[in-house]
Design a protein around this motif. Sequence first.
Motif, short mmCIF file in Angstrom:
data_model
loop_
_atom_site.label_atom_id
_atom_site.label_comp_id
_atom_site.label_asym_id
_atom_site.label_seq_id
_atom_site.Cartn_x
_atom_site.Cartn_y
_atom_site.Cartn_z
N UNK A 1 0.82 -1.21 0.00
CA UNK A 1 0.00 0.00 0.00
C UNK A 1 0.85 1.26 0.00
N UNK A 2 2.12 1.13 0.38
CA UNK A 2 3.02 2.28 0.39
C UNK A 2 4.03 2.13 -0.74
N UNK A 3 4.05 3.06 -1.71
CA UNK A 3 5.05 3.00 -2.77
C UNK A 3 6.46 3.06 -2.19
N UNK A 4 7.40 2.51 -2.90
CA UNK A 4 8.79 2.47 -2.43
C UNK A 4 9.31 3.88 -2.15
N UNK A 5 9.93 4.05 -0.99
CA UNK A 5 10.50 5.34 -0.62
C UNK A 5 9.49 6.37 -0.17
N UNK A 6 8.28 5.93 0.16
CA UNK A 6 7.24 6.88 0.58
C UNK A 6 6.84 6.63 2.03
N UNK A 7 6.26 7.66 2.66
CA UNK A 7 5.90 7.58 4.07
C UNK A 7 4.62 8.38 4.32
#
Length: 422
Positions: free
Chosen positions: A291-297
């Motif tokens: 659910x979280x794209x790579x490198x995202x927060x």
Amino acid sequence: MDVSEHVLSAGRAVLDMVEREWQPLSPGELELRLDQAVEDILESDLMATLQAQPPPPASTIYVQLLQSQANVGPQVLNTGATTPGPPEEDVSESEHLLETVDSAAVKYIADLLQSSKSKTRMAGRARLSLSHTVLLSLTLLTERLSYRCVSRRFHLEKGNIHRIFFSFCERINSLKEKQIQWPVGEEAAEALFPLYSPEKKEEDEEQSVPQVLGVLGHTQIPIRLPIGKHDLESTVPEVKRMKREAHPDSWLNLELVCDHRGRFLHCRISKGSDVDRGSALRDRLKQHPELMPSGSYLVARAGYPLTAHILTPYTRSVGPREELFNKTLEGHFQILDQAVANLRARFQRLRYLDIGNYERARAVVLTACVLHNVFLDMGQVVQGEAEKEEAITGEGDVDEDGVCRRDAISDVLLRSFDSGSV
């Protein structure tokens, strides 16, 4: 316990049940219905008398038409059937209503409900059209009006309006899965925005900048304290006690995640006594990291869990590095503060929900959140005055992976600041 206190509690319970299920006509509402019935009888008698009379000569009609034109001046004549206009008070109320609730929004929401797969039937004794049902319900949501005031405006009984409104909320709640969606794929990529913006546009540096998917936070919606929560054994008078001792269930916790536009991606409503902040969302992201794209927060204020997917500020051992990181996050928190302010500004009933039933209060709050996204998609934004979310002392649950990622990001941010690229 005194017998009178038992009787008082039982009386409140009966009144609350009557309010939820059925309300008889008040004297004012009965008078309104009698007036309408008399007007209908007089109108029908007048029409019967006119139809029984022979039509006047054509010359007489022509003379009367010329006289009316001379009296009214250069106005457009309406030759169609007309109905008596509302009193001046009703006209001013209608103009204010049109300013508050746009007709395009009424049609858009009515079309959404019409196209939804929900089989729930709109409640209410009166046969209101769907557009009038939407207009009535939006009036209750956007203005702090009593049921009695809305009853006079729409010429309906108070109990009927009560049922129509909560039936509308039930239908809108069924649209939550479509209107409050967690972005995935291309939608997630479009929702991302940088944690900070480097001045130097070097490709390697841009790729290393962490991305933010949304801002996590919460607000509190005050509601009427349920009858069963009153402390009847206390000797303090009830009114003074309620002012002095705020019961945790006298409000709802509204947990939200919004994107950079202020659109809600996540919505969780719980009782005020529920002090678990972000734990359910943390567990969901841990079970479904896709659910979280790579490198995202997600970014959140102190008190929320610090994890591999949620960044929170430093709360102790704060030096230059930590201060810079906290200041960077604080800029993003204003996005959620403004979204909450806009929600409250549009739906003024959220200032205080005079509802002692948790499920119904929750349905109203969820309806406002769903419609917030609907209005945002339409390009209709009501700007409210943002207030900072109440700060929490101390850090929430801490994940070791979250600590490592926060430290790594704050190190990169400090180096970028020292090199003048931020």
